[in-house]
Scaffold this motif. Structure first.
Motif, PDB file in Angstrom:
ATOM      1  N   ASN A 280      73.400   2.355  20.319  1.00 56.26           N
ATOM      2  CA  ASN A 280      73.721   3.311  21.491  1.00 56.26           C
ATOM      3  C   ASN A 280      72.576   3.136  22.230  1.00 56.26           C
ATOM      4  O   ASN A 280      71.456   3.102  22.123  1.00 56.26           O
ATOM      5  CB  ASN A 280      74.201   3.763  20.761  1.00 56.26           C
ATOM      6  CG  ASN A 280      75.661   4.315  19.820  1.00 56.26           C
ATOM      7  OD1 ASN A 280      76.285   3.227  19.941  1.00 56.26           O
ATOM      8  ND2 ASN A 280      75.798   5.026  19.325  1.00 56.26           N
ATOM      9  N   VAL A 281      73.121   3.430  23.754  1.00 57.23           N
ATOM     10  CA  VAL A 281      71.748   3.134  24.638  1.00 57.23           C
ATOM     11  C   VAL A 281      70.800   4.781  24.097  1.00 57.23           C
ATOM     12  O   VAL A 281      71.876   4.822  23.384  1.00 57.23           O
ATOM     13  CB  VAL A 281      72.466   3.602  26.218  1.00 57.23           C
ATOM     14  CG1 VAL A 281      72.739   1.945  26.360  1.00 57.23           C
ATOM     15  CG2 VAL A 281      73.939   4.456  26.344  1.00 57.23           C
ATOM     16  N   GLY A 282      70.263   5.060  24.634  1.00 58.61           N
ATOM     17  CA  GLY A 282      69.411   5.777  23.824  1.00 58.61           C
ATOM     18  C   GLY A 282      68.217   5.941  23.023  1.00 58.61           C
ATOM     19  O   GLY A 282      67.212   6.527  23.208  1.00 58.61           O
ATOM     20  N   VAL A 283      68.043   4.986  23.553  1.00 56.34           N
ATOM     21  CA  VAL A 283      67.228   4.275  22.252  1.00 56.34           C
ATOM     22  C   VAL A 283      65.487   4.368  23.052  1.00 56.34           C
ATOM     23  O   VAL A 283      64.671   4.183  22.220  1.00 56.34           O
ATOM     24  CB  VAL A 283      67.092   2.615  21.334  1.00 56.34           C
ATOM     25  CG1 VAL A 283      66.214   2.377  20.651  1.00 56.34           C
ATOM     26  CG2 VAL A 283      68.037   2.754  20.549  1.00 56.34           C
ATOM     27  N   MET A 284      66.181   3.700  24.623  1.00 51.93           N
ATOM     28  CA  MET A 284      64.310   3.597  25.116  1.00 51.93           C
ATOM     29  C   MET A 284      64.065   5.123  24.657  1.00 51.93           C
ATOM     30  O   MET A 284      62.467   5.062  24.732  1.00 51.93           O
ATOM     31  CB  MET A 284      65.373   3.419  26.321  1.00 51.93           C
ATOM     32  CG  MET A 284      63.923   3.103  27.787  1.00 51.93           C
ATOM     33  SD  MET A 284      63.539   2.868  29.515  1.00 51.93           S
ATOM     34  CE  MET A 284      64.727   1.449  29.067  1.00 51.93           C
ATOM     35  N   ARG A 285      64.567   6.226  25.475  1.00 52.07           N
ATOM     36  CA  ARG A 285      64.326   7.264  25.556  1.00 52.07           C
ATOM     37  C   ARG A 285      62.857   7.877  24.230  1.00 52.07           C
ATOM     38  O   ARG A 285      62.077   8.272  23.948  1.00 52.07           O
ATOM     39  CB  ARG A 285      65.249   8.358  25.800  1.00 52.07           C
ATOM     40  CG  ARG A 285      65.795   9.023  24.630  1.00 52.07           C
ATOM     41  CD  ARG A 285      66.650   9.419  25.314  1.00 52.07           C
ATOM     42  NE  ARG A 285      68.058  10.165  23.878  1.00 52.07           N
ATOM     43  CZ  ARG A 285      68.998  11.234  24.000  1.00 52.07           C
ATOM     44  NH1 ARG A 285      68.922  11.687  25.599  1.00 52.07           N
ATOM     45  NH2 ARG A 285      69.474  11.259  23.006  1.00 52.07           N
ATOM     46  N   HIS A 286      63.669   7.151  23.219  1.00 53.84           N
ATOM     47  CA  HIS A 286      63.331   7.545  21.562  1.00 53.84           C
ATOM     48  C   HIS A 286      61.550   6.200  21.383  1.00 53.84           C
ATOM     49  O   HIS A 286      60.296   7.120  21.449  1.00 53.84           O
ATOM     50  CB  HIS A 286      63.248   6.914  20.686  1.00 53.84           C
ATOM     51  CG  HIS A 286      63.210   7.132  19.298  1.00 53.84           C
ATOM     52  ND1 HIS A 286      62.704   8.456  18.066  1.00 53.84           N
ATOM     53  CD2 HIS A 286      62.631   6.470  18.678  1.00 53.84           C
ATOM     54  CE1 HIS A 286      62.712   8.228  17.242  1.00 53.84           C
ATOM     55  NE2 HIS A 286      61.942   7.426  17.163  1.00 53.84           N
ATOM     56  N   GLU A 287      61.903   5.291  21.914  1.00 52.65           N
ATOM     57  CA  GLU A 287      60.365   4.039  21.956  1.00 52.65           C
ATOM     58  C   GLU A 287      59.670   4.544  22.789  1.00 52.65           C
ATOM     59  O   GLU A 287      58.068   4.500  22.448  1.00 52.65           O
ATOM     60  CB  GLU A 287      61.540   2.722  22.177  1.00 52.65           C
ATOM     61  CG  GLU A 287      62.477   2.565  20.909  1.00 52.65           C
ATOM     62  CD  GLU A 287      61.880   2.891  19.691  1.00 52.65           C
ATOM     63  OE1 GLU A 287      60.927   2.971  19.180  1.00 52.65           O
ATOM     64  OE2 GLU A 287      62.660   3.461  17.989  1.00 52.65           O
TER      65      GLU A 287
ATOM     66  N   LEU B  41      70.580  -1.490  30.393  1.00 44.88           N
ATOM     67  CA  LEU B  41      68.997  -1.419  30.066  1.00 44.88           C
ATOM     68  C   LEU B  41      69.023  -0.044  31.478  1.00 44.88           C
ATOM     69  O   LEU B  41      68.538   0.933  31.649  1.00 44.88           O
ATOM     70  CB  LEU B  41      68.483  -2.319  30.719  1.00 44.88           C
ATOM     71  CG  LEU B  41      67.982  -3.318  29.354  1.00 44.88           C
ATOM     72  CD1 LEU B  41      67.251  -4.403  30.293  1.00 44.88           C
ATOM     73  CD2 LEU B  41      66.681  -3.174  28.524  1.00 44.88           C
ATOM     74  N   LEU B  42      69.667  -0.496  32.620  1.00 48.63           N
ATOM     75  CA  LEU B  42      69.822   0.616  33.335  1.00 48.63           C
ATOM     76  C   LEU B  42      70.172   2.291  33.293  1.00 48.63           C
ATOM     77  O   LEU B  42      69.716   3.329  33.202  1.00 48.63           O
ATOM     78  CB  LEU B  42      70.529   0.059  34.923  1.00 48.63           C
ATOM     79  CG  LEU B  42      69.818  -0.860  35.813  1.00 48.63           C
ATOM     80  CD1 LEU B  42      70.561  -1.118  37.128  1.00 48.63           C
ATOM     81  CD2 LEU B  42      68.057  -0.145  35.999  1.00 48.63           C
ATOM     82  N   GLU B  43      71.038   2.559  32.480  1.00 49.13           N
ATOM     83  CA  GLU B  43      71.201   3.257  31.661  1.00 49.13           C
ATOM     84  C   GLU B  43      70.730   4.320  30.508  1.00 49.13           C
ATOM     85  O   GLU B  43      70.895   5.232  30.838  1.00 49.13           O
ATOM     86  CB  GLU B  43      73.453   3.069  30.797  1.00 49.13           C
ATOM     87  CG  GLU B  43      73.628   4.569  30.248  1.00 49.13           C
ATOM     88  CD  GLU B  43      74.550   3.764  29.637  1.00 49.13           C
ATOM     89  OE1 GLU B  43      75.871   5.221  28.648  1.00 49.13           O
ATOM     90  OE2 GLU B  43      75.463   3.202  29.581  1.00 49.13           O
TER      91      GLU B  43
ATOM     92  N   ASN C 294      66.929  12.184  17.949  1.00 48.88           N
ATOM     93  CA  ASN C 294      67.584  12.175  19.122  1.00 48.88           C
ATOM     94  C   ASN C 294      69.240  12.016  19.264  1.00 48.88           C
ATOM     95  O   ASN C 294      69.824  11.387  19.919  1.00 48.88           O
ATOM     96  CB  ASN C 294      67.902  10.148  19.200  1.00 48.88           C
ATOM     97  CG  ASN C 294      67.788   9.852  20.115  1.00 48.88           C
ATOM     98  OD1 ASN C 294      67.052  10.406  21.394  1.00 48.88           O
ATOM     99  ND2 ASN C 294      67.620   8.093  20.562  1.00 48.88           N
ATOM    100  N   SER C 295      69.403  13.141  18.479  1.00 48.03           N
ATOM    101  CA  SER C 295      71.554  13.821  19.073  1.00 48.03           C
ATOM    102  C   SER C 295      71.307  14.797  20.694  1.00 48.03           C
ATOM    103  O   SER C 295      71.692  14.583  20.582  1.00 48.03           O
ATOM    104  CB  SER C 295      71.595  14.618  17.750  1.00 48.03           C
ATOM    105  OG  SER C 295      70.829  15.378  17.672  1.00 48.03           O
ATOM    106  N   LEU C 296      70.212  14.712  21.309  1.00 53.30           N
ATOM    107  CA  LEU C 296      70.127  16.085  21.756  1.00 53.30           C
ATOM    108  C   LEU C 296      68.659  15.374  23.241  1.00 53.30           C
ATOM    109  O   LEU C 296      68.169  14.626  22.749  1.00 53.30           O
ATOM    110  CB  LEU C 296      69.062  17.215  21.426  1.00 53.30           C
ATOM    111  CG  LEU C 296      69.629  17.497  20.644  1.00 53.30           C
ATOM    112  CD1 LEU C 296      68.695  19.351  20.044  1.00 53.30           C
ATOM    113  CD2 LEU C 296      71.150  18.295  21.144  1.00 53.30           C
TER     114      LEU C 296
END
Length: 594
Positions: free
Chosen positions: A512-519, A416-418, A550-552
């Motif tokens: 993968n991580v990186g979902v948070m920035r999208h949601e 989550l922190l990542e 969400n690849s960039l």
């Protein structure tokens, strides 16, 4: 006794041929794709029933050692190219293909061999034909062409190298390239191109910079003659100021770097920035010319990194580069910090605090605020002095016990922190005016009907979640769950108009991580690409923004460009997620005030 002698004879025969021609495969290599070293000539063969997905060349070898990789397998394998001259992360080894590599001891790399093609001498135009897996077109003084033209079409992902050892300049036909940069081939130049079928264009994958000493130019580069020009400063090769040319071909790049003991100034003339561009020892700037803007865009610049404890009289020094970063911590704390007294419009100061105590931030124009624990703040210099350039959005992180059971409690929290760090990284890359701050962590499964989608609905009124949210004054909630939801990696309310009630989003462990920035982008009002809204994502075959594919690590904006390929990451007045973020983020940051 005779049998023993025969065995010895066979052994000697094998040893004698090991350095002449050795044949291996996954089945004879302990089912490993790590190709062993120690062979002058080695073939590594793949076939059906004798196959492995990932291949690796030896890290070291003797000069001129050769390895040939052949495949008759129905499945593709992938060769790690990190220690080769191929400008890709991996090379797909398809059915009925063969690649030979020769180790170059000076470069400590494996060089692709055996596909060199020389043009017919002195022709006006040489048309490249794809007659091998990766053609390497090479110009020599006695085998030279005025222009090299790549095919109008090729297999998706096809690579071609064009290089020159000729005394005369040549050029690459730009009609089917991604951008019309200055593809002039000079002696020693090397260009790698990859064909992209979706764009029907050849994409520059690797360009060897054309290097010039600044002393040979004076204070101005008057003409650009390469896709990438590297202007070098050093002791004995120095001027006190440097100006970029007024014009160039579209997406030409200029790198300015220095090893000189003395600082120089890069002028803001012809660029898109008014920020401080001082060129100090071991610093590097990169600019890209965008023809329809008529400007050199600052693509990268050095960052001055400071520790709070090292600041004399609590004063951050005057700006010498576009960005200064200051780190604050318990062992590195000062009660007050003053922003630089001298700066240029567009200069930025970024502060990050891990200290348990607040630090007061002041500026001579009257700015007076504080930075709290676990907070990141950004300030930008304007015509009226320093102003805040970011809002802090406090977030409650909720983790399902099911995730802890799968990963372990510590790993679940670190994940989550990542995700939080990646969200802040995307915001900063995009000049979006927010950072999130983690103010609480709750191990709790939000009730749902087994679907992750249900979580963002029930979580809005769930007593446990909302009580904790109120206790820690969180503006938003993010949930990490293991609920099965094949339809999406995550869900978030799309708050085009900021909504405290709907400020919740969720991500699935299976992605993968990186979902948070999208949601979290949805929570700030953003939508997917092709949504016909200003806050939509930008999709592109070479990489899409956070709300696109969400690849960039960027939110869409017409002011941003892909760092490698140079295409714009938004459209004026049509695709500009950052403009909507900057409108909504300050409102969201005021939802819960401690």
């Amino acid at each position: 006794m005779k049998n023993k002698k025969l065995v010895i004879a066979l052994s000697l025969c094998l040893v004698g041929t090991a350095f002449a021609s050795t044949i291996l495969s996954p089945n004879t290599n302990n089912q490993s794709g790590q190709i062993p070293s120690g062979y002058t000539e080695l073939e590594f063969n793949l076939a059906n029933g004798n196959w492995i997905k990932n291949l690796y060349l030896p890290k070291t070898a003797k000069n001129n050692d050769r390895i040939t990789i052949n495949s008759t397998a129905g499945y593709s394998a992938y060769l790690d190219t990190s220690n080769t001259d191929i400008p890709l992360e991996s090379l797909e080894i398809k059915n009925n293909t063969s690649y030979q590599f020769v180790f170059n001891g000076a470069q400590q790399k494996w060089l692709l061999s055996g596909n060199i093609v020389y043009p017919t001498h002195n022709v006006a135009n040489y048309n490249v034909s794809i007659t091998s897996a990766i053609p390497k077109i090479t110009l020599k003084t006695d085998q030279w062409a005025q222009q090299i033209s790549l095919p109008d079409a090729a297999t998706d992902g096809q690579l071609v190298q064009i290089s020159s050892d000729a005394d005369k300049e040549s050029s690459v036909n730009r009609s089917n390239l991604l951008f019309t940069s200055s593809y002039i081939l000079k002696k020693g130049d090397s260009f790698w191109f990859k064909y992209n079928k979706a764009l029907n264009r050849w994409i520059p994958e690797q360009i060897k910079p054309y290097q010039v000493n600044v002393s040979s130019l004076g204070t101005t580069l008057t003409q650009v003659k390469a896709p990438i020009t590297e202007v070098v400063f050093s002791n004995g090769n120095w001027v006190n100021g440097f100006t970029l040319p007024q014009k160039a071909s579209d997406r030409d790049r200029i790198i300015v770097r220095s090893s000189a003991d003395w600082a120089a100034n890069i002028q803001n003339t012809n660029t898109n920035t008014q920020a401080t561009l001082k060129l100090k020892k071991d610093s590097r700037y990169e600019f890209m010319y965008v023809a329809d803007r008529g400007q050199w865009i600052l693509m990268s610049a050095p960052v001055l990194r400071l520790q709070a404890k090292d600041l004399t009289n609590q004063q951050i020094p005057n700006m010498e580069q576009p960005t200064t970063r200051v780190q604050i911590a318990n062992s590195n704390w000062q009660s007050s910090l003053n922003l630089p007294l001298t700066a240029k419009i567009g200069d930025k100061v970024i502060l990050n605090s891990l200290a348990a105590w607040n630090t007061k931030i002041t500026a001579k124009n009257g700015l007076n605020t504080v930075i709290k624990k676990d907070e990141t703040q950004r300030y930008i210099y304007t015509a009226t002095g320093w102003v805040a350039d970011s809002a802090t959005i406090d977030i409650l992180l909720v983790n399902s016990p099911e995730v802890s059971q799968k990963l372990g409690a510590s790993a679940a929290k670190l994940r989550l922190l990542e995700d939080s760090d990646l969200t802040n990284n995307a915001a900063e890359n995009s000049n979006a005016q927010f950072y999130i701050r983690n103010v609480g962590y709750l191990e709790y499964k939000i009730p749902s009907q087994t679907r992750l989608l249900d979580v963002i609905s029930t979580g809005r009124t769930d007593t446990t979640v909302q009580n904790e949210r109120n206790r820690v004054f969180a503006d938003a909630v993010y949930y990490q769950g293991a609920e099965s939801d094949p339809a999406a990696c995550g869900w978030g309310w799309v708050n085009i108009t900021p909504s405290e009630f709907n400020m919740i989003s969720a991500g699935n462990l299976s992605c993968n991580v990186g979902v948070m920035r999208h949601e979290f982008g949805h929570n700030l009002g953003l939508n997917h690409n092709n949504s016909n809204t200003i806050g939509q994502g930008f999709e592109h075959p070479l990489g899409s923004t956070v709300m696109g594919g969400n690849s960039l690590p960027y939110y869409s904006s017409p002011s941003l460009y892909h760092p490698k390929y140079g295409y714009r990451l938004g459209v004026d007045n049509e695709i500009d997620a950052v403009s909507l973020i900057n409108k909504n983020a300050p409102i969201v940051a005021q939802f819960k005030q401690s």
